[in-house]
Design an enzyme around this catalytic site. Structure first.
Site, PDB file in Angstrom:
ATOM      1  N   ASN A 159      40.803  34.558  34.865  1.00 47.90           N
ATOM      2  CA  ASN A 159      39.395  34.636  35.254  1.00 47.90           C
ATOM      3  C   ASN A 159      38.648  35.248  34.080  1.00 47.90           C
ATOM      4  OD1 ASN A 159      36.898  35.101  36.325  1.00 47.90           O
ATOM      5  ND2 ASN A 159      37.569  36.618  37.839  1.00 47.90           N
ATOM      6  N   LYS A 181      35.570  35.625  33.655  1.00 49.45           N
ATOM      7  CA  LYS A 181      34.319  36.311  34.046  1.00 49.45           C
ATOM      8  C   LYS A 181      33.206  35.904  33.071  1.00 49.45           C
ATOM      9  CE  LYS A 181      37.122  39.825  36.215  1.00 49.45           C
ATOM     10  NZ  LYS A 181      37.321  41.202  36.614  1.00 49.45           N
ATOM     11  N   HIS A 215      35.393  36.595  44.874  1.00 46.01           N
ATOM     12  CA  HIS A 215      35.838  37.670  43.980  1.00 46.01           C
ATOM     13  C   HIS A 215      35.088  38.950  44.337  1.00 46.01           C
ATOM     14  CE1 HIS A 215      36.461  40.058  40.398  1.00 46.01           C
ATOM     15  NE2 HIS A 215      37.532  39.330  40.197  1.00 46.01           N
ATOM     16  N   GLU A 253      33.642  41.019  42.599  1.00 47.08           N
ATOM     17  CA  GLU A 253      32.362  41.184  41.892  1.00 47.08           C
ATOM     18  C   GLU A 253      31.262  40.376  42.572  1.00 47.08           C
ATOM     19  OE1 GLU A 253      34.061  40.310  38.058  1.00 47.08           O
ATOM     20  OE2 GLU A 253      35.164  42.197  38.206  1.00 47.08           O
ATOM     21  N   GLU A 292      43.352  41.408  45.272  1.00 50.15           N
ATOM     22  CA  GLU A 292      42.855  42.191  44.149  1.00 50.15           C
ATOM     23  C   GLU A 292      42.273  43.501  44.680  1.00 50.15           C
ATOM     24  OE1 GLU A 292      41.986  39.381  40.564  1.00 50.15           O
ATOM     25  OE2 GLU A 292      40.152  39.709  41.693  1.00 50.15           O
ATOM     26  N   GLY A 329      39.885  45.967  36.187  1.00 50.94           N
ATOM     27  CA  GLY A 329      39.228  46.409  34.961  1.00 50.94           C
ATOM     28  C   GLY A 329      39.335  47.903  34.718  1.00 50.94           C
ATOM     29  N   SER A 386      44.245  44.611  36.589  1.00 49.98           N
ATOM     30  CA  SER A 386      44.888  45.228  35.427  1.00 49.98           C
ATOM     31  C   SER A 386      46.313  44.723  35.179  1.00 49.98           C
ATOM     32  CB  SER A 386      44.853  46.760  35.547  1.00 49.98           C
ATOM     33  OG  SER A 386      43.509  47.219  35.599  1.00 49.98           O
TER      34      SER A 386
HETATM   35  P1  13P Z   1      41.410  42.727  35.211  1.00 49.90           P
HETATM   36  O1  13P Z   1      42.698  41.974  34.945  1.00 49.90           O
HETATM   37  O2  13P Z   1      40.516  42.797  34.015  1.00 49.90           O
HETATM   38  O3  13P Z   1      41.646  44.030  35.879  1.00 49.90           O
HETATM   39  O4  13P Z   1      40.571  41.824  36.261  1.00 49.90           O
HETATM   40  C1  13P Z   1      41.204  41.357  37.397  1.00 49.90           C
HETATM   41  C2  13P Z   1      40.310  40.377  38.047  1.00 49.90           C
HETATM   42  O5  13P Z   1      39.273  40.736  38.579  1.00 49.90           O
HETATM   43  C3  13P Z   1      40.695  38.968  38.040  1.00 49.90           C
HETATM   44  O6  13P Z   1      39.910  38.219  38.887  1.00 49.90           O
END
Ligand code: 13P
Length: 253
Positions: free
Chosen positions: A9, A11, A96, A98, A169, A175, A214
């Protein structure tokens, strides 16, 4: 035997030059990831470029979001499932954290998006997961259960779920560099699978449940080694070809 998936992803990262370079690197190394379904999810505006670059490669293309309305219409700024198909995407991330937490997407809206995507022939990658305060107050299963139920309560929900990949997640691990331990992740994955078994044992046995939060080359193998973890949804580490490929190899072994 469930085929593992590693999905990147990206982003809101990238540029034309970055997409070319990253995909060239991934294409070169992906041959060593036999047996793993590898997916990349660039921002919408780079889907077309990515589709051209990935022609003939064993890497599938996904989007990061879609509009809950299919077809065409007056929905400024939105992208439909048909447009995603037209661009060559086969998968789409739905719900997601976010999207849920920054853009206020509700469980019901996420469920609608998953149904619309699945009906259009896209594979939804349905994200679920709890906030830190929810984990700390012992509500993890309740939250994840509620997020799944929003889909299962719908008439078309079970059919959409059958066509979906689920990504667990935990929001506190995204992150932050703070990964869930393999045991913590496994516990929730097992819970999700058990929840699916209430609908059908076949659905539960076949569903691929990815862990995200992560994931790095150094922790991927341990996570993917757990019984109910069928791969990963990767954020930051999917932006470096070497790291992403190392995670794909971890899923292959
Ligand atoms: P990270 O791997 O940067 O923690 O992000 C995970 C994520 O949100 C994947 O959709």
């Amino acid at each position: 035997m469930r085929r593992p998936i590693v999905a990147g992803n990206w982003k809101m990262h990238g540029s034309r030059a970055f997409v070319s370079e990253l995909l060239a690197g991934i294409k070169e190394g992906v041959t060593a990831c036999e047996g793993v379904e590898v997916i990349v999810c660039p921002p919408f505006v780079y889907l077309d470029q990515a589709a051209s670059l990935l022609e003939g490669a064993r890497v599938a293309l996904g989007a990061q979001n879609l509009c809950q309305v299919s077809g065409q219409g007056a929905y400024t700024g939105e992208i439909s499932c048909d447009m995603l198909r037209d661009m060559g995407a086969g998968h789409v991330i739905v719900g997601h954290s976010e999207r849920r937490n920054i853009y206020g997407e509700s469980d019901a809206l996420v469920a609608e998006k998953a149904i619309v995507a699945a009906a259009a022939g896209l594979t939804p990658i349905l994200c679920v997961g709890e906030l830190l305060e929810e984990r700390e107050s012992g509500q993890t299963e309740q939250v994840v259960g509620r997020q799944l139920d929003a889909l299962l309560q719908r008439e078309e929900g079970a059919a959409a779920l059958e066509k979906s990949v689920i990504a667990y997640e935990p929001v506190w691990a995204i992150g932050t560099g703070r990964t869930a331990t393999p045991e913590q992740a496994q516990e929730v994955h097992a819970y999700i699978r058990q929840r699916l078994a209430q609908i059908s044992q076949n659905l539960a046995d076949g569903a691929r449940i990815l862990y995200g939060g992560s994931v790095k080359p150094g922790n991927a193998a341990e996570l993917f080694g757990m019984a109910d973890i069928d791969g990963g949804l990767i954020g930051g580490a999917s932006l470096k070809a070497g790291d992403f490929l190392a995670i794909c190899r971890a899923a292959a072994s």
